[in-house]
Design an enzyme around this catalytic site. Sequence first.
Site, mmCIF file in Angstrom:
data_model
loop_
_atom_site.group_PDB
_atom_site.id
_atom_site.type_symbol
_atom_site.label_atom_id
_atom_site.label_comp_id
_atom_site.label_asym_id
_atom_site.label_seq_id
_atom_site.Cartn_x
_atom_site.Cartn_y
_atom_site.Cartn_z
ATOM 1 N N ARG A 37 17.143 24.979 -12.092
ATOM 2 C CA ARG A 37 17.242 25.176 -10.641
ATOM 3 C C ARG A 37 15.860 25.323 -9.996
ATOM 4 O O ARG A 37 15.684 24.919 -8.849
ATOM 5 C CB ARG A 37 18.144 26.378 -10.330
ATOM 6 N N LYS A 198 41.893 25.271 -17.320
ATOM 7 C CA LYS A 198 43.166 25.479 -16.621
ATOM 8 C C LYS A 198 43.385 24.543 -15.440
ATOM 9 O O LYS A 198 42.467 24.272 -14.672
ATOM 10 C CB LYS A 198 43.205 26.915 -16.102
ATOM 11 N N GLY A 355 29.287 24.191 -14.066
ATOM 12 C CA GLY A 355 28.529 24.916 -15.092
ATOM 13 C C GLY A 355 28.767 24.460 -16.518
ATOM 14 O O GLY A 355 27.832 24.055 -17.217
ATOM 15 N N GLY A 378 30.773 26.180 -8.053
ATOM 16 C CA GLY A 378 31.813 26.250 -7.022
ATOM 17 C C GLY A 378 31.654 25.203 -5.935
ATOM 18 O O GLY A 378 32.634 24.594 -5.496
HETATM 19 P P1 AMP Z 1 36.345 25.030 -17.028
HETATM 20 O O1 AMP Z 1 35.466 26.206 -16.697
HETATM 21 O O2 AMP Z 1 37.664 25.065 -16.360
HETATM 22 O O3 AMP Z 1 35.613 23.718 -16.865
HETATM 23 O O4 AMP Z 1 36.704 25.183 -18.553
HETATM 24 C C1 AMP Z 1 35.770 25.076 -19.570
HETATM 25 C C2 AMP Z 1 36.336 25.743 -20.782
HETATM 26 O O5 AMP Z 1 37.516 25.083 -21.171
HETATM 27 C C3 AMP Z 1 35.412 25.711 -21.972
HETATM 28 O O6 AMP Z 1 35.057 27.024 -22.291
HETATM 29 C C4 AMP Z 1 36.263 25.102 -23.077
HETATM 30 O O7 AMP Z 1 36.123 25.761 -24.319
HETATM 31 C C5 AMP Z 1 37.663 25.280 -22.565
HETATM 32 N N1 AMP Z 1 38.616 24.316 -23.133
HETATM 33 C C6 AMP Z 1 38.558 22.985 -23.068
HETATM 34 N N2 AMP Z 1 39.562 22.425 -23.754
HETATM 35 C C7 AMP Z 1 40.299 23.451 -24.270
HETATM 36 C C8 AMP Z 1 41.473 23.527 -25.062
HETATM 37 N N3 AMP Z 1 42.116 22.417 -25.459
HETATM 38 N N4 AMP Z 1 41.928 24.743 -25.386
HETATM 39 C C9 AMP Z 1 41.289 25.857 -24.979
HETATM 40 N N5 AMP Z 1 40.170 25.847 -24.230
HETATM 41 C C10 AMP Z 1 39.691 24.658 -23.874
#
Ligand code: AMP
Length: 397
Positions: A37, A198, A355, A378
């Site tokens: 950054r 999620k 991130g 965000g």
């Molecule tokens: P996000 O912050 O929503 O982009 O999520 C990133 C996180 O999703 C990372 O820490 C990954 O380890 C987790 N992740 C990705 N695929 C899976 C999965 N199949 N099961 C559990 N965690 C996951």
Amino acid sequence: MAYLHTLDEVDVKDKRILLRVDLNLPMENGRVSDATRIERILPTIQELSKKGGKVILLAHFGRPKGRRLEEDSLRQILPALEQYLNRTVTFADDCVGRSAATVVDTLQSGEVALLENTRFHKEEEENDASFIAELAKNGDVFVNDAFSAAHRAHASTEGLAHVLPAYAGRSMQAELEALNEALLNPQRPVIAIVGGAKVSTKLDLLGNLVRKTQYLVIAGGMANTFLSAQGVNVGKSLCEYELAPTARDVLAKATAANCKIILPIDVVVTKKFEAHAPSSIVSVDKIDADDMVLDVGPKSIAQVEAILQNCKTLVWNGPFGAFELPPFDQGTKLIAQSAAQLTLAGKLRSIAGGGDTVAALSQAGAAEQFSYVSTAGGAFLEWLEGRTLPGVAALEK
Ligand code: AMP
């Protein structure tokens, strides 16, 4: 940029420039662990300084919520900032009041000062008019170079733009040019990859992307929710069962918008959520009741790689699997490397952000080759959702 005020329009010589930057840097043992950054804002600081402006940096750090917390002081960023700028930066203990005024009043043209964390005042996040007026006392011009904070309508990210002549900094400008080229007027076909944990955190984004892209790859833990909504048993995998109707709704919207949704056809499963846990590759209809899906399999990887070959633009947020735990980083790594190669060959324009995505692409050794990697979290997600960011809107002509 036709629709934004930029530094090309302003004479900054001898003027006091309040420059909002992002110095919310990751720290380890009291030292900056990733200075990306800082690197991004150097061109703006150097340009303003070279043109004879008095550069006064405004930034937040952490979430002190209106309290003066030593651990959230921007003073700890000073050594790294001075090192990258290769010059002395004067520090003021407060962003308003006497200490800020004293520093600003003694600043010579071309010099740089850093004011203490704007969030030490609760009025910053309240976008309070009298606090904005206090900040504005130290500036003749406002420049915003913090795209990553532009989704917040705070005093130093939005309010100041209404009381001082306001311009986008070079980093903000570069970010918006890259992002607009990806979704506003992109070269088609456009493919979006949305992975991560999620669905619930990325619902609005999926709704927007099905209207803007020709292919939408749903990956990571999110894919489990979609597979389950289509009747696939995902065993013990991360899955938001309550979102099945929402997932089906996204699928229907995609069909209506002529956007093809790509889900995994094979996956890497394990019984334990840990690095190097024994794993196997199965097709999605063969997931056992005690299996956990932690990555996509080789057929799924090949499927995405084949589509990438035919696309001109890629927008990527979120990993394909639990990339922090090898070997469940393979899907993310191999697809990132394919996208990097296509980009290097001039066949693909690739934009990524968020991130975890930046960390995953860097880990795959692919971040450098991407056309643009946004350090915003965000703000990048809200932009993917198609929202107007208040900090950007305030700079519009
Ligand atoms: P996000 O912050 O929503 O982009 O999520 C990133 C996180 O999703 C990372 O820490 C990954 O380890 C987790 N992740 C990705 N695929 C899976 C999965 N199949 N099961 C559990 N965690 C996951």
